[in-house]
Design a protein around this motif. Structure first.
Motif, PDB file in Angstrom:
ATOM      1  N   GLU A  83       0.821  -1.209   0.000  1.00 13.90           N
ATOM      2  CA  GLU A  83       0.000   0.000   0.000  1.00 13.90           C
ATOM      3  C   GLU A  83       0.859   1.263   0.000  1.00 13.90           C
ATOM      4  OE1 GLU A  83      -3.047  -0.242   3.000  1.00 13.90           O
ATOM      5  OE2 GLU A  83      -3.962  -1.982   2.028  1.00 13.90           O
ATOM      6  N   GLN A  86       2.144   1.786  -3.537  1.00 16.98           N
ATOM      7  CA  GLN A  86       1.073   2.344  -4.359  1.00 16.98           C
ATOM      8  C   GLN A  86       0.854   3.823  -4.035  1.00 16.98           C
ATOM      9  OE1 GLN A  86      -2.242   3.456  -3.722  1.00 16.98           O
ATOM     10  NE2 GLN A  86      -2.579   3.686  -5.915  1.00 16.98           N
ATOM     11  N   VAL A  91       4.021   0.645  -8.521  1.00 17.82           N
ATOM     12  CA  VAL A  91       3.190  -0.544  -8.681  1.00 17.82           C
ATOM     13  C   VAL A  91       3.805  -1.635  -7.801  1.00 17.82           C
ATOM     14  CG1 VAL A  91       2.326  -2.274 -10.299  1.00 17.82           C
ATOM     15  CG2 VAL A  91       2.585   0.106 -11.045  1.00 17.82           C
TER      16      VAL A  91
END
Length: 182
Positions: A83, A86, A91
């Motif tokens: 997370e 991101q 990615v």
């Protein structure tokens, strides 16, 4: 599987968020480091699960529960790392093949070993991940990403705690007699 084939974001790319106020080059380095940590933690996760499934012996119940909890903690750490990758604009590694190829730690093979060997192998993987986390804390701090550094510090505490518990299991004081261990 859906017939739609539009790629929203290419794996391996980083689009630094302007809102986080970190330079693209810095974010790329941080994402690479966190993705390496993500891959390593997944290697650990699968190894701990393997040991959780296969543990036997006089101390089965305690070790089974401990290894299950340790695997869950590793999975939670992986989720947090993904997370953060991101959020930074990267990615996160997600496929089994990518996670395996990008990991810097060597997983145990498919064979089943006695629990002392298995735990010693876990200590080795934890140790490598701990070293990497320390290095990446310094890296992220140096690049001005204090949030990632803090996340890694918190994970480091959990990693050190888990490996400390494993060291206790590996102590000589055990319910299993020496003749049974040979």
């Amino acid at each position: 599987m859906s017939q739609q084939q539009s790629t929203l974001k290419q794996a391996g790319t980083v689009e630094a968020s302007e809102a986080l106020r970190l330079e693209q080059e810095k974010v790329e380095q941080i994402v690479d480091a966190l993705n390496a940590d993500l891959a390593n933690v997944y290697v650990l996760y699968h190894q701990l699960r393997k040991h959780h499934w296969n543990v036997e012996g006089a101390e089965f119940r305690d070790l089974h529960l401990f290894l299950g909890e340790a695997a869950e903690e590793a999975e939670a750490a992986a989720d947090e790392l993904a997370e953060r990758v991101q959020a930074l604009g990267g990615v996160p590694h997600a496929s089994a093949a990518t996670l395996e190829s990008e990991a810097t730690v060597e997983p145990e093979d498919e064979d089943v070993y006695d629990i002392r060997t298995s735990l010693a192998n876990d200590v080795d993987v934890y140790g490598e991940i701990i070293e990497s986390a320390r290095s990446h804390i310094e890296l992220t701090e140096g690049l001005g990403d204090h949030a990632s550094a803090q996340m890694l510090r918190e994970q480091l505490v959990e990693l050190e705690d888990a490996v400390h518990h494993i060291e206790h299991y590996l102590e000589d004081d055990t319910l299993v007699t020496e003749s049974a261990m040979q």
